[in-house]
Scaffold this motif. Structure first.
Motif, PDB file in Angstrom:
ATOM      1  N   UNK A   8      19.100 -33.280  57.383  1.00  0.00           N
ATOM      2  CA  UNK A   8      18.066 -33.992  58.124  1.00  0.00           C
ATOM      3  C   UNK A   8      17.814 -33.254  59.433  1.00  0.00           C
ATOM      4  N   UNK A   9      16.593 -32.777  59.625  1.00  0.00           N
ATOM      5  CA  UNK A   9      16.299 -32.023  60.841  1.00  0.00           C
ATOM      6  C   UNK A   9      16.463 -32.905  62.068  1.00  0.00           C
ATOM      7  N   UNK A  10      17.193 -32.393  63.051  1.00  0.00           N
ATOM      8  CA  UNK A  10      17.551 -33.167  64.232  1.00  0.00           C
ATOM      9  C   UNK A  10      16.953 -32.572  65.506  1.00  0.00           C
ATOM     10  N   UNK A  11      16.757 -31.250  65.531  1.00  0.00           N
ATOM     11  CA  UNK A  11      16.243 -30.577  66.723  1.00  0.00           C
ATOM     12  C   UNK A  11      15.628 -29.259  66.303  1.00  0.00           C
ATOM     13  N   UNK A  12      14.489 -28.908  66.907  1.00  0.00           N
ATOM     14  CA  UNK A  12      13.835 -27.626  66.623  1.00  0.00           C
ATOM     15  C   UNK A  12      13.379 -27.011  67.930  1.00  0.00           C
ATOM     16  N   UNK A  22       9.730 -17.756  64.710  1.00  0.00           N
ATOM     17  CA  UNK A  22      11.130 -18.056  64.459  1.00  0.00           C
ATOM     18  C   UNK A  22      11.534 -19.307  65.230  1.00  0.00           C
ATOM     19  N   UNK A  23      12.211 -20.226  64.552  1.00  0.00           N
ATOM     20  CA  UNK A  23      12.693 -21.460  65.185  1.00  0.00           C
ATOM     21  C   UNK A  23      14.206 -21.563  65.006  1.00  0.00           C
ATOM     22  N   UNK A  24      14.874 -22.007  66.053  1.00  0.00           N
ATOM     23  CA  UNK A  24      16.262 -22.440  65.948  1.00  0.00           C
ATOM     24  C   UNK A  24      16.242 -23.924  65.599  1.00  0.00           C
ATOM     25  N   UNK A  25      16.971 -24.293  64.553  1.00  0.00           N
ATOM     26  CA  UNK A  25      16.942 -25.676  64.069  1.00  0.00           C
ATOM     27  C   UNK A  25      18.368 -26.210  63.967  1.00  0.00           C
ATOM     28  N   UNK A  26      18.536 -27.478  64.361  1.00  0.00           N
ATOM     29  CA  UNK A  26      19.787 -28.188  64.141  1.00  0.00           C
ATOM     30  C   UNK A  26      19.531 -29.282  63.115  1.00  0.00           C
TER      31      UNK A  26
END
Length: 424
Positions: free
Chosen positions: A59-63, A413-417
């Motif tokens: 589940x994507x939490x932060x982008x 480019x994205x950093x994703x948590x």
């Protein structure tokens, strides 16, 4: 653009950066899909079938990322040494294009940037590992290591050297742990040019991975407390091309901040767990059906590599003649019998593990395919499996969160948590 967390509980602690060192002409495995669980000799055994592994979801939490936003949110190329999560929950992100490290708070707010491309102290060239502790950061850069305070202020830079009879390859992974600063490194024997002549096979030439305690005050390494020899390596060809474990099980490592070092080094589903005092933890052992590597698999992989290098213009003139010799030598050496099961390892602060299933897709990051990851608890028990969507690269585990990158249709480019969760 920063998308805020949808979940208020983001307080976790770990340092878990997975480092991968890419080497030209390394050939990876291709082959069929996996199946039911068996023991390594092929006989049936009572074990959980892959088909019955509990399913988990991301589940994507932060982008964090932007096409035309602030510079600190615009990533050009988050590298293989990409992400380290500090004990404070700050996230250190290495951009391999400009060699900077950007630090974000747990809510995605940019805090500061340090490093950058260059040759002087505090500037980077070939970063291979980042370790973040409560008060300082160590960045391993070729044969140097740089020390910063926790706010990114440069403190010191020193060189380190390997033994006279070994050639040290840049540090593969590093972490601050409850048992000190720990590193894994690869070394290889020193060799000469040897006899000349097309098709000369000089191997075997096995590299070795060591786990050691590191003292940043002196640049010294403790004796190895865990060691793994890389399988099936040879020097081949006229100018000493190193065939690195082609179609063979790779040695993968991960370090947990509780002081555990995890090493996989077999064609089976097995991960050893070692501690600096020489003791062993439970690790991971599972019974999985081995997938054969055929001659057709190897030929397909050779063709894929030829196409890749030709597309880059790397096989012209003398380079093409040399590669043709290498290719013939590789065919002569043959290949291993089974595909590796484990691709990558990522550990969290409590000794939990993410394990990429290479037998399901050996190189999803390059192929653009989805990737399957098994989740293990600190006792080596299988919790479940999630599938990361095509294009996702995984870098750090900070239970229940995992950090990675994605690119959109215009190559931003994205950093994703993500949060690892049960379906529904």
């Amino acid at each position: 653009m920063i998308r805020a967390s949808r979940h208020p509980d983001t307080s976790r602690r770990s340092v878990a950066a997975r480092a991968l060192v890419a080497t030209a002409f390394v050939l990876l495995a291709c082959g069929p899909e996996g199946g039911d669980s068996t023991v390594s000799d092929g006989s049936m055994a009572s074990a959980v079938s892959d088909a019955n592994v509990p399913r988990l979801e991301l589940e994507e939490d932060l982008r964090i990322g932007s096409l035309d936003g602030p510079e600190e949110e615009t990533f050009t190329s988050i590298g293989l040494v990409a992400v380290a999560v500090a004990p404070s929950d700050d996230v250190h992100v290495f951009d391999s294009r400009d060699r900077s490290i950007r630090v974000f708070a747990a809510d995605g707010t940019h805090r500061y940037t340090y490093g950058g491309r260059g040759e002087g102290p505090g500037a980077f060239q070939i970063v291979s590992a980042i370790a973040v502790g409560p008060d300082s950061v160590i960045v391993f850069d070729g044969r140097l290591y740089h020390v910063f305070d926790i706010e990114g202020q440069f403190i010191d830079a020193r060189a380190y050297e390997g033994p006279a009879d070994e050639r040290r390859i840049p540090i593969g992974s590093a972490a601050w742990t409850e048992r000190g600063w720990l590193v894994t490194e690869r070394v290889r024997p020193v060799y000469g040019n040897g006899p000349r002549g097309a098709g000369v096979v000089r191997g075997p030439f096995n590299q070795t991975t060591h786990a050691r305690v590191f003292d940043p005050a002196t640049g010294s390494f403790g004796p190895p407390f865990a060691t793994a020899v890389h399988p099936d390596e040879f020097l081949v060809g006229e100018i000493g091309f190193l065939r690195m474990a082609m179609l063979s099980p790779p040695v993968e490592t991960a370090i947990s901040t509780d002081g555990s070092v995890f090493i996989s080094h077999s064609g089976d589903y097995e991960v050893e767990e070692w501690h600096p005092d020489g003791s062993r933890g439970p690790g991971v052992t599972r019974r999985i059906e081995r997938i054969p590597v055929t001659d057709e698999d190897m030929e397909a992989e050779i063709r894929r590599n030829v196409e890749e290098f030709e597309a880059r213009g790397a096989l012209q003139g003398e380079s093409k003649l040399a590669y043709d010799m290498w290719r013939n030598d590789i065919r002569g050496l043959g290949h291993v019998d089974f595909r590796p099961i484990i691709g990558y390892l990522i550990a969290d602060q409590g000794g939990r593990l993410l394990v990429h299933r290479a037998d399901m897709d050996p190189d999803p990051f390059e192929s653009g395919d989805a990737s399957d990851w098994d989740v293990f608890d600190s006792g080596g028990g299988l919790v479940g499996r999630f599938t990361a969507a095509p294009g996702i690269r995984m870098y750090a585990y900070d239970h229940p969160f995992v950090y990675g990158t994605v690119r959109d249709e215009v190559d931003v480019v994205y950093l994703v948590r993500w949060r690892i969760a049960e379906p529904g």
